[in-house]
Design a protein around this motif. Structure first.
Motif, PDB file in Angstrom:
ATOM      1  N   ALA A 178     -39.070 -46.788 -27.237  1.00 15.39           N
ATOM      2  CA  ALA A 178     -38.917 -45.752 -26.217  1.00 15.39           C
ATOM      3  C   ALA A 178     -38.657 -44.410 -26.888  1.00 15.39           C
ATOM      4  N   GLY A 179     -39.432 -43.396 -26.484  1.00 11.78           N
ATOM      5  CA  GLY A 179     -39.257 -42.079 -27.071  1.00 11.78           C
ATOM      6  C   GLY A 179     -39.733 -41.978 -28.496  1.00 11.78           C
ATOM      7  N   VAL A 239     -36.561 -42.675 -31.021  1.00 14.53           N
ATOM      8  CA  VAL A 239     -35.229 -42.277 -30.584  1.00 14.53           C
ATOM      9  C   VAL A 239     -34.215 -43.344 -30.975  1.00 14.53           C
ATOM     10  N   TRP A 246     -34.103 -40.353 -23.189  1.00 14.88           N
ATOM     11  CA  TRP A 246     -35.483 -40.713 -22.853  1.00 14.88           C
ATOM     12  C   TRP A 246     -35.527 -41.195 -21.421  1.00 14.88           C
ATOM     13  N   SER A 247     -36.649 -40.911 -20.742  1.00 17.37           N
ATOM     14  CA  SER A 247     -36.822 -41.361 -19.367  1.00 17.37           C
ATOM     15  C   SER A 247     -38.302 -41.606 -19.104  1.00 17.37           C
ATOM     16  N   SER A 248     -38.592 -42.565 -18.225  1.00 17.50           N
ATOM     17  CA  SER A 248     -39.975 -42.816 -17.823  1.00 17.50           C
ATOM     18  C   SER A 248     -40.479 -41.764 -16.848  1.00 17.50           C
ATOM     19  N   THR A 264     -48.084 -45.264 -23.127  1.00 18.17           N
ATOM     20  CA  THR A 264     -47.320 -44.332 -23.965  1.00 18.17           C
ATOM     21  C   THR A 264     -47.071 -44.975 -25.329  1.00 18.17           C
ATOM     22  N   SER A 305     -46.461 -45.884 -29.295  1.00 20.57           N
ATOM     23  CA  SER A 305     -45.682 -45.240 -30.350  1.00 20.57           C
ATOM     24  C   SER A 305     -46.473 -45.300 -31.664  1.00 20.57           C
ATOM     25  N   SER A 322     -40.507 -35.211 -20.348  1.00 18.47           N
ATOM     26  CA  SER A 322     -40.232 -36.276 -21.319  1.00 18.47           C
ATOM     27  C   SER A 322     -39.687 -35.720 -22.635  1.00 18.47           C
ATOM     28  N   HIS A 371     -36.937 -34.186 -24.882  1.00 16.85           N
ATOM     29  CA  HIS A 371     -35.484 -34.142 -24.922  1.00 16.85           C
ATOM     30  C   HIS A 371     -35.038 -33.642 -26.285  1.00 16.85           C
ATOM     31  N   CYS A 422     -42.947 -35.316 -30.349  1.00 16.75           N
ATOM     32  CA  CYS A 422     -43.398 -35.818 -29.055  1.00 16.75           C
ATOM     33  C   CYS A 422     -44.595 -36.743 -29.268  1.00 16.75           C
TER      34      CYS A 422
END
Length: 754
Positions: free
Chosen positions: A85-86, A89, A117-119, A153, A155, A547, A549, A614
Motif C-alpha cells: 500500500a502506497g 510506505v 495512505w488511502s484507497s 495500483t 507497486s 493519494s 501524502h 508516487c
C-alpha cells in the motif's frame, strides 16, 4: 434446563467470534480493522495469498501493509510480498488499517497521528473488501461490483492475469539511494521500457505500429503487449513457459533495476528467475551506485568494485576523487577496458582525438572529471563534467578510461575492493517468521469481541449524527471523514464559503467545514486548470491528488464535481505564502537564513516525492513562492500540485516536465536567498555577482545575522545547475535534496544563461 441456557449463553459469543473470523478470512465489511499488534491477516479463499502487515529483514523498525504469498507449500521466509500500500510506505508497530464506514481503506501511522495512505473510495459506496484467489485485493459495493482493486495500483510486481495499463508504471522498491529511481513503463507507441529517473532508458521491448493500451503477465509465464482490442502483438516468454507444473509465478522490477520473471521451484524450495530483461546486469544504468564500477565476469556473476575508497576502510562507500580545490596539481588514473558515464548530467561531451590528446585535454580542463577513450576505430573522446561517475568493465570493452585525481595528500586512494555480488539482490528478500502465540490468540479473540461491541455502538452513534446533520440540510457532509476524501455539492461549497464571501485571491476563497476546520476552496471552472474537464477525468485526477501524502504537501480535504462546477478544497495554511512574507518589510525579517534553508529542503523533498514517490509521475508545473505556504507552526506546505492531472496529466510527449520543475525550483532558491520575488533579471544578476566572487551580495540584507557561507555557496551552485539551459545538465530532485542537506557535494556550474 437452566444449566443448558447458561451453557448456550457462554457459547454464543464464541459462535459469534467464529463466524466473525470466517468472514474476516473470506470477506471484510465496512468497520473492519486490523493492526500490526494483532498480527492477523485477510486470507484468500484458496489460502495462496494474505493481506496484512509484514516486516522485512532489511527494516529495523517498520512495517508495510500489503499482500504476500501465503501457501503452505512456500516456507514463510520465501513468502515474498507482491503489493505494498502506497508503494513503499512504512509505519510504526502500533499502526492499523481500517475499512471505514465511509468506504475508504485507510492506513494510519499512529506514531505520526496521520493517515499515510488511502484507497480514496468514500464516494463509491463501498460495502466490503475481499482478497481474491489470484492475489487481487478488491473493494466491493452493495451490488458486489468491484469499484477498486490492488491490481489497478501496482507497486513493483505483477501477478498472473494482472495488467499494466498506459500510463501506469512499476517502480522498484526503495532499498537504497539508487533503486527508487528505476521504473518500468509502457506508452502508446508500444514500447515497454526500463528507465532510471526520467532521462535514461537502458532497455526497450521495441515499437509497434498499432495503438497500445497496456501489457499483461499471463498465467503460463509470458509478458504480452496488448493492442486496443486486448490482443497480444508482442510476447516475451519465460524459460518455463507453458510448464503446467509451475503453480506460482510473478514478474517484478527488482531493486537492482532489472525486470525479472520468477517461478516457484518445489525441488529447490526457492524462487527461480526464469527470465530477465537485461542479460548483462552491468548494462543496467547506475547498477553500482554513484561511483562504483560494474564487473561482469565469465561465470555471469556481477560484482561492483571501487576504484577509490577512504584510506584504511575497505568497507566504506566508493568516493568520487576529483575535487577542484587542489594545491599540488592533478594526475590521471587509468582504468583499462572500462566505460564510464556520468550520472549528473548523464550525457557526455564527445569529440574525436588521440588517446594522449584526450587524456591531456581532460587534465587541463578544470571542469573535466574523467574521460573515456574508445579504441573501436571511432576515436571518440567522451568527457565527463561530474564528480559522480559510474560504469562497467569487461575485457571485451574497447575503451580505456581516466579519472582525474588530486596529488594532494588524499583521504582516498586507488584500490579495488569487491563489493557483495549484485546477483544477491536478484532474489526475493528473506522474511522474518512468526511463531504461534497462544496468549496472542486469546488477546486477539478478546480484542475482537470488544471491537465488535464498539463497532455496534459506533454505528449507532454514526446514524444518530447523520440524522442530525441531515436535519440541518447538508446531507453530503455525512461522508465527511478526516481520514478520507469528501465529495461535496455546489450548494455545500456555497454554504462552506458563506456564498464566496471571503476571497483570498483569484478564484480562491476561505471557508469553514462543519467541524470548524478552516479550508481553502479553489474554483477550477473559471481558472486556467479545469476548463471543460469531463467528470470522469476530473474524478480520476482528484483521486490521484488525494493519494499523495507528504508532510510538505497541502492536504486535499474534499472536492466538488457537479454539472459545470469544479472545486478543490484544501487544508488552510494560517500564515499564507512565502511570497507574502518576503514582500512585507516586517515579516521578511522573521525569515532567518535557517528558516529559508528549511523551506528549500522541505519543498525539494515534496517535489522529489511528486516525481519519484508516487505511483504515477506527477509534475508540479507552476513552482513559485506564491505556491509555498507556511502553516501555523511555520512548517512549509506546497500547493497547486497535481493540477495538470485535471487537464489530462503528463502525456508521453511531455518528457520535459520534471526538468521544468527543476528549473523553477532553482529560480525559487534564488528568490528565497535574495528576497526578490517576481523580478525578471534576478537570476542573471545573482549569477553575475556569484561568478565575480561576490556571493554575499546576493543575500537578502534583511536577514538578521546574515548567511552561512558554506550553505550559501552550495545553494547558489545548485540553483545554477537547476537552471541550466540544456535540460540534460539539470540534476534530479533526489540529488537536489542531498546537496541542500550537505550530504552530496556539487561542482562549479557553467553559466545557465548561454
Amino acid at each position: 434446563m437452566c444449566r443448558r441456557r447458561v451453557l448456550l449463553l457462554l457459547l454464543y459469543p464464541c459462535f459469534l467470534l467464529g463466524l466473525l473470523y470466517s468472514l474476516v478470512d473470506a470477506q471484510a465489511f465496512v468497520g473492519s480493522k486490523m493492526s500490526v499488534l494483532e498480527n492477523n491477516y485477510w486470507v484468500s479463499p484458496n489460502g495462496y495469498f494474505a493481506f496484512g502487515f509484514f516486516n522485512r529483514l532489511d527494516q529495523t523498525n517498520g512495517y508495510n501493509l500489503g499482500i504476500r504469498f501465503n501457501s503452505d507449500s512456500i516456507p514463510f521466509h520465501e513468502q515474498t510480498e507482491v503489493w505494498i500500500a502506497g508503494a513503499d510506505v512504512s509505519v510504526s508497530s502500533d499502526s492499523y488499517v481500517d475499512l471505514t464506514t465511509a468506504g475508504d481503506l485507510v492506513l494510519f501511522d499512529s506514531s505520526k497521528g496521520v493517515a499515510v495512505w488511502s484507497s480514496n473510495t468514500s464516494h463509491l459506496s463501498v460495502a466490503s473488501a475481499s482478497l481474491l484467489d489470484n492475489g487481487n485485493l478488491v473493494l466491493l459495493n452493495r451490488n458486489q461490483s468491484i469499484v477498486w482493486d490492488s491490481f489497478g495500483t501496482p507497486s513493483d510486481t505483477l501477478l498472473p492475469g494482472q495488467r499494466l495499463l498506459v500510463p501506469q508504471t512499476l517502480r522498484a522498491a526503495s532499498r537504497n539511494h539508487i533503486s527508487s529511481y528505476y521504473t518500468l513503463s509502457i506508452n502508446t507507441t508500444g514500447y515497454l521500457k526500463l528507465s532510471w529517473e526520467t532521462s535514461v532508458t537502458f532497455w526497450e521491448s521495441g515499437p509497434s505500429s498499432q495503438t497500445i493500451v497496456g501489457a499483461v503477465f499471463t498465467e503460463n509465464g509470458a509478458l504480452q503487449v496488448l493492442d486496443e482490442n486486448s490482443r497480444p502483438i508482442l510476447s516475451i516468454f519465460s524459460e518455463d513457459h507453458n510448464d503446467t507444473s509451475v503453480i506460482f509465478r510473478f514478474l517484478r522490477l527488482d531493486v537492482d533495476g532489472n525486470l525479472r520473471m520468477y517461478s516457484w521451484s518445489e525441488a529447490s524450495m526457492s524462487w527461480r528467475p526464469v527470465w530477465q530483461a537485461v542479460k548483462n546486469q552491468c548494462n543496467v544504468f547506475a547498477t553500482c551506485g554513484l561511483c562504483g564500477i560494474c564487473v561482469f565476469n565469465e561465470s555471469a556473476a556481477t560484482l561492483c568494485k571501487c576504484p577509490f575508497r577512504p584510506r584504511n576502510d575497505s568497507n566504506s562507500e566508493c568516493l568520487a576523487p576529483y575535487r577542484q580545490e587542489c594545491n599540488s596539481g592533478f594526475t590521471m588514473f587509468a582504468l583499462e577496458h572500462t566505460f564510464l558515464y556520468g550520472l549528473y548530467p548523464p550525457n557526455d561531451l564527445v569529440n574525436q582525438s588521440s588517446l594522449e590528446d584526450c587524456r591531456k585535454s581532460c587534465l587541463l580542463d578544470p571542469l573535466c572529471s574523467s574521460v573515456t577513450i574508445m579504441s573501436d576505430g571511432t576515436g571518440e573522446c567522451r568527457f565527463k563534467q561530474t564528480r559522480f561517475i559510474t560504469g562497467h568493465e569487461h575485457p571485451s570493452i574497447p575503451s580505456i578510461s581516466y579519472v582525474k585525481v588530486c596529488l594532494d595528500p588524499m583521504a582516498a586512494f586507488p584500490g579495488e575492493f569487491p563489493a557483495p555480488p549484485v546477483s544477491s539482490l536478484q532474489h526475493p528478500e528473506n522474511r522474518q517468521s512468526r511463531g504461534f502465540c497462544l496468549f496472542c490468540l486469546i488477546a486477539a479473540v478478546s480484542g475482537t469481541l470488544c471491537a465488535f461491541v464498539l463497532v455496534q455502538i459506533g454505528i449507532g452513534l454514526y446514524w444518530k449524527r447523520r440524522k442530525f446533520i441531515e436535519k440541518r440540510g447538508i446531507s453530503a457532509y455525512r461522508e465527511l471523514n478526516a481520514r478520507g476524501l469528501t465529495a461535496l455539492s455546489y450548494s455545500e461549497i456555497k454554504d462552506i464559503t458563506k456564498n464566496f464571501k471571503n476571497q483570498l485571491g483569484p478564484e480562491m476563497f476561505k471557508g469553514v467545514m462543519p467541524d470548524n476546520q478552516p479550508v481553502v476552496i479553489r474554483n477550477l471552472t473559471e481558472s486556467q486548470f479545469g476548463v471543460d474537464t469531463e467528470e470522469k477525468q476530473f474524478r480520476c485526477a482528484v483521486s490521484v491528488i488525494s493519494s499523495m501524502h507528504h508532510k510538505n504537501l497541502v492536504k486535499l480535504e474534499a472536492y466538488c464535481c457537479e454539472s459545470e462546477h469544479r472545486y478543490l478544497v484544501y487544508e488552510y495554511a494560517k500564515n499564507g505564502s512565502v511570497a507574502k512574507w518576503l514582500e512585507d518589510a516586517k515579516l521578511s525579517k522573521r525569515l532567518t537564513w535557517r528558516k529559508r534553508m528549511e523551506i528549500c529542503v522541505g519543498e525539494a523533498k515534496s517535489i522529489t516525492y511528486l516525481h519519484t514517490g508516487c505511483r504515477v509521475f506527477v509534475n508540479h508545473g507552476n513552482l513559485k513562492l506564491q505556491n509555498v505556504l507556511l502553516d501555523e507552526e511555520m512548517g512549509t506546505k506546497l500547493t497547486e500540485f497535481g493540477l495538470g492531472k485535471v487537464v489530462g496529466g503528463v502525456t508521453s510527449s511531455d518528457v520535459r516536465a520534471a526538468e521544468k520543475d527543476v528549473a523553477m525550483f532553482g529560480e525559487m532558491i534564488i528568490s528565497l536567498i535574495s528576497g526578490r520575488v517576481g523580478a525578471d533579471d534576478t537570476c542573471q544578476w545573482a549569477y553575475d555577482e556569484w561568478s565575480s566572487g561576490c556571493a554575499w551580495k546576493v543575500v537578502d540584507a534583511r536577514i538578521e545575522g546574515g548567511s552561512n557561507t558554506e550553505e550559501l555557496e552550495r545553494a547558489l551552485r545548485l540553483a545554477f545547475w537547476c537552471m541550466q539551459d540544456d535540460e540534460r545538465f539539470r540534476p534530479g530532485m533526489g540529488e537536489v535534496v542531498k546537496v541542500l542537506e550537505g550530504t552530496l557535494a556539487v561542482d562549479l556550474p557553467p553559466s545557465p544563461f548561454t
